[in-house]
Write a protein that holds these residues in place. Structure first.
Motif, PDB file in Angstrom:
ATOM      1  N   ASP A   1      16.132 103.926  95.629  1.00 36.26           N
ATOM      2  CA  ASP A   1      15.291 103.128  94.728  1.00 36.26           C
ATOM      3  C   ASP A   1      14.258 102.322  95.512  1.00 36.26           C
ATOM      4  O   ASP A   1      13.087 102.224  95.113  1.00 36.26           O
ATOM      5  CB  ASP A   1      16.170 102.191  93.892  1.00 36.26           C
ATOM      6  CG  ASP A   1      17.006 102.938  92.869  1.00 36.26           C
ATOM      7  OD1 ASP A   1      16.676 104.105  92.584  1.00 36.26           O
ATOM      8  OD2 ASP A   1      17.988 102.362  92.367  1.00 36.26           O
TER       9      ASP A   1
ATOM     10  N   HIS B   1      28.122 106.155  97.364  1.00 36.11           N
ATOM     11  CA  HIS B   1      27.108 106.757  96.507  1.00 36.11           C
ATOM     12  C   HIS B   1      26.158 105.696  95.942  1.00 36.11           C
ATOM     13  O   HIS B   1      24.942 105.902  95.867  1.00 36.11           O
ATOM     14  CB  HIS B   1      27.778 107.534  95.375  1.00 36.11           C
ATOM     15  CG  HIS B   1      26.849 108.379  94.591  1.00 36.11           C
ATOM     16  ND1 HIS B   1      27.263 109.124  93.502  1.00 36.11           N
ATOM     17  CD2 HIS B   1      25.513 108.612  94.710  1.00 36.11           C
ATOM     18  CE1 HIS B   1      26.223 109.775  93.000  1.00 36.11           C
ATOM     19  NE2 HIS B   1      25.154 109.479  93.704  1.00 36.11           N
ATOM     20  N   CYS B   2      26.670 104.550  95.578  1.00 35.05           N
ATOM     21  CA  CYS B   2      25.838 103.478  95.030  1.00 35.05           C
ATOM     22  C   CYS B   2      24.908 102.897  96.090  1.00 35.05           C
ATOM     23  O   CYS B   2      23.765 102.519  95.790  1.00 35.05           O
ATOM     24  CB  CYS B   2      26.719 102.382  94.436  1.00 35.05           C
ATOM     25  SG  CYS B   2      27.738 102.912  93.036  1.00 35.05           S
TER      26      CYS B   2
ATOM     27  N   GLU C   1      21.932 104.011  85.402  1.00 34.81           N
ATOM     28  CA  GLU C   1      20.559 104.505  85.351  1.00 34.81           C
ATOM     29  C   GLU C   1      20.322 105.347  84.106  1.00 34.81           C
ATOM     30  O   GLU C   1      19.254 105.281  83.499  1.00 34.81           O
ATOM     31  CB  GLU C   1      20.278 105.338  86.605  1.00 34.81           C
ATOM     32  CG  GLU C   1      18.894 105.939  86.661  1.00 34.81           C
ATOM     33  CD  GLU C   1      17.786 104.908  86.795  1.00 34.81           C
ATOM     34  OE1 GLU C   1      16.643 105.192  86.393  1.00 34.81           O
ATOM     35  OE2 GLU C   1      18.074 103.806  87.314  1.00 34.81           O
TER      36      GLU C   1
ATOM     37  N   ARG D   1      21.512 112.137  92.465  1.00 40.45           N
ATOM     38  CA  ARG D   1      20.507 111.098  92.713  1.00 40.45           C
ATOM     39  C   ARG D   1      20.962 109.759  92.156  1.00 40.45           C
ATOM     40  O   ARG D   1      20.761 108.710  92.789  1.00 40.45           O
ATOM     41  CB  ARG D   1      19.165 111.518  92.087  1.00 40.45           C
ATOM     42  CG  ARG D   1      18.089 110.439  92.079  1.00 40.45           C
ATOM     43  CD  ARG D   1      17.750 109.996  93.493  1.00 40.45           C
ATOM     44  NE  ARG D   1      16.705 108.964  93.487  1.00 40.45           N
ATOM     45  CZ  ARG D   1      16.937 107.678  93.357  1.00 40.45           C
ATOM     46  NH1 ARG D   1      18.191 107.221  93.218  1.00 40.45           N
ATOM     47  NH2 ARG D   1      15.941 106.805  93.383  1.00 40.45           N
ATOM     48  N   TYR D   2      21.597 109.771  90.986  1.00 37.97           N
ATOM     49  CA  TYR D   2      22.075 108.548  90.360  1.00 37.97           C
ATOM     50  C   TYR D   2      23.574 108.655  90.144  1.00 37.97           C
ATOM     51  O   TYR D   2      24.081 109.701  89.714  1.00 37.97           O
ATOM     52  CB  TYR D   2      21.368 108.297  89.026  1.00 37.97           C
ATOM     53  CG  TYR D   2      19.867 108.140  89.158  1.00 37.97           C
ATOM     54  CD1 TYR D   2      19.317 106.995  89.712  1.00 37.97           C
ATOM     55  CD2 TYR D   2      19.007 109.148  88.736  1.00 37.97           C
ATOM     56  CE1 TYR D   2      17.953 106.849  89.847  1.00 37.97           C
ATOM     57  CE2 TYR D   2      17.631 109.012  88.859  1.00 37.97           C
ATOM     58  CZ  TYR D   2      17.111 107.863  89.415  1.00 37.97           C
ATOM     59  OH  TYR D   2      15.762 107.729  89.561  1.00 37.97           O
ATOM     60  N   HIS D   3      24.253 107.584  90.428  1.00 39.66           N
ATOM     61  CA  HIS D   3      25.712 107.556  90.311  1.00 39.66           C
ATOM     62  C   HIS D   3      26.124 107.613  88.838  1.00 39.66           C
ATOM     63  O   HIS D   3      25.585 106.891  87.991  1.00 39.66           O
ATOM     64  CB  HIS D   3      26.257 106.282  90.954  1.00 39.66           C
ATOM     65  CG  HIS D   3      27.739 106.171  90.884  1.00 39.66           C
ATOM     66  ND1 HIS D   3      28.586 107.029  91.542  1.00 39.66           N
ATOM     67  CD2 HIS D   3      28.533 105.286  90.227  1.00 39.66           C
ATOM     68  CE1 HIS D   3      29.833 106.694  91.299  1.00 39.66           C
ATOM     69  NE2 HIS D   3      29.836 105.634  90.497  1.00 39.66           N
TER      70      HIS D   3
ATOM     71  N   GLU E   1      22.059 105.325  96.449  1.00 40.84           N
ATOM     72  CA  GLU E   1      21.163 105.236  95.291  1.00 40.84           C
ATOM     73  C   GLU E   1      20.241 104.017  95.397  1.00 40.84           C
ATOM     74  O   GLU E   1      19.037 104.106  95.083  1.00 40.84           O
ATOM     75  CB  GLU E   1      21.993 105.147  94.008  1.00 40.84           C
ATOM     76  CG  GLU E   1      21.168 104.987  92.744  1.00 40.84           C
ATOM     77  CD  GLU E   1      22.018 104.791  91.506  1.00 40.84           C
ATOM     78  OE1 GLU E   1      21.457 104.395  90.463  1.00 40.84           O
ATOM     79  OE2 GLU E   1      23.232 105.024  91.589  1.00 40.84           O
TER      80      GLU E   1
END
Length: 440
Positions: free
Chosen positions: A269, A261-262, A41, A310-312, A265
């Motif tokens: 999204d 975590h992914c 990201e 928030r983003y990996h 995320e």
């Protein structure tokens, strides 16, 4: 003295160097670009800032472009894998060129035309353009052989070549629908009559969500397992009558293939898409806004509880060094919403040095080629020291009894004496000679 180094001779190429030249060089090898299938990201946002990406406008065009691809695909009865490929090509192209340079409709149709060839579902450019025109204007139906599609067809073919260069001839795309059906059948076995109807209802929502997923950048960032697990878990959370126990069991079995975590995320999204563009999605309109907000809050609590970002793989230091890039000017009379793309601008990397831009997928082979070419393209020098005997000059001889200081003063005195003699008849007093001459 050491002998000079001689470089190995390269094979003769196009007559650029004679056969007698021991240090002849071949043509420039150009630039070798190694494509990667996934991105992060943070890198994605850096690329969008480099093209002055206007978030409010470009996000709207991104969703409209994917929706156009889906509508034309359904009208032509193309398989869903063609839609997946076209959506990924569309995102990759838009990451390099904003809508201020290319009309999003032209790019969307050209990406669908390219995906038809890549997935072996051949359709002519005229068929795609005619279908899009008929969907846009139902009162003015046309046929593919209409003369008005001559110029747009040639432009689509030219834009197709530009899309191929932009994606780097990398046709690897995620197809989550096939794996999604297998996992749903694992949760709801078709052999069980009681769960068969529940599985159909669950799959109907999850399948539409897999289409909405391509309206985000998640297919560029995550693997197929991650996308499917995120779709299944989010569908189960949105449907109140579905138990999460079989979903958790499925996640435990796939823990070796995905990162938690992914998955979170990807779900965020999708929830950002459903809360901001509810009417432009297939699943967003099936649930109330309060339900969507409640599920999004629960997922954010999972991020806080697990100490996730928030983003990996996000780096705050890299984000601070990047700074804020200027944003594009909002649409005006020359906006691509009202005007078509004027021409195809070919942008090449200046690092190619006028050579050929090539795309390779094997990094090891690219390194071996670079080492081989460097033997002919890199200039090598050897430094060495040489001892040379130099004669020491003899000191200047001076007249005896006189030094340099007095000789210089006498020289200046003689110059003043002659000048005084030139201006007056007095030999010893320069100022008095001027007064006698009448200078004052």
């Amino acid at each position: 003295m050491a002998p000079p180094l001689t470089k190995p001779s390269a094979p003769a190429t196009n007559g650029q160097a004679s056969d007698d030249d021991p240090n002849k060089l071949g043509p420039p090898s150009g630039l070798s670009s190694i494509r990667t299938q996934y991105t992060s990201e943070q890198r994605l946002q850096q690329q969008l800032k480099s093209i002055s990406y206007d978030v409010a406008r470009e996000d709207s065009y991104r969703i409209k472009g994917i929706q156009l691809i889906d509508n034309v695909r359904e009208a032509l009865q193309l398989p869903v894998k063609t839609f997946d490929s076209a959506a990924v090509y569309y995102h990759k192209f838009r990451m390099r060129f904003p809508s201020s340079e290319y009309n999003y409709e032209d790019v969307a149709l050209a990406c669908l035309f390219t995906a038809c060839k890549a997935e072996d579902t051949i359709k002519k450019s005229r068929d795609i353009l005619c279908t899009a025109h008929n969907l846009r204007t139902p009162h003015d139906q046309r046929t593919p052989d209409d003369a008005r599609f001559n110029d747009p067809s040639r432009f689509t073919i030219g834009l197709e070549r530009h899309i191929l260069e932009t994606i780097g001839f990398d046709f690897r795309v995620q197809y989550p629908q096939k794996l999604l059906i297998k996992m749903v059948r694992e949760i709801y076995p078709p052999s069980n009559p009681e769960k068969r109807d529940e599985g159909r209802k669950f799959l109907r929502i999850a399948y539409d969500m897999s289409i909405d997923l391509h309206k985000t950048f998640a297919p560029l960032k995550q693997t197929t397992f991650t996308l499917v697990l995120a779709i299944i878990e989010l569908t189960a959370r949105l449907m109140t009558d579905v138990s999460l126990d079989p979903i958790k069991m499925l996640q435990q079995n796939a823990a070796a293939y995905v990162d938690r975590h992914c998955v979170i995320e990807t779900m965020l999204d999708l929830m950002d898409l459903y809360t901001q563009f509810t009417k432009s999605t297939k699943v967003g309109g099936c649930f109330e806004v309060q339900r969507l907000m409640s599920v999004k809050i629960d997922i954010n609590d999972m991020v806080t509880a697990g100490s996730y970002q928030r983003y990996h793989g996000w780096c705050d230091k890299c984000s601070a060094e990047l700074g804020d890039a200027p944003t594009a000017t909002p649409g005006s009379a020359t906006s691509p919403a009202t005007t078509g793309s004027a021409s195809v601008k070919r942008k090449r990397d200046e690092a190619a040095g006028g050579g050929t831009l090539r795309f390779v997928f094997d990094a090891e082979a690219a390194r071996k080629e670079r080492d081989l070419v460097s033997e002919y393209q890199v200039d090598e020098y050897e430094e060495y020291e040489v001892e040379v005997e130099e004669a020491i000059p003899e000191p200047e001889t001076r007249p005896p009894g006189r030094n340099n200081h007095h000789s210089q003063r006498g020289h200046y005195n003689d110059w003043s004496y002659h000048r005084n003699n030139r201006h007056s008849g007095h030999h010893n007093d320069r100022h008095r000679g001027r007064r006698g001459h009448g200078g004052y």
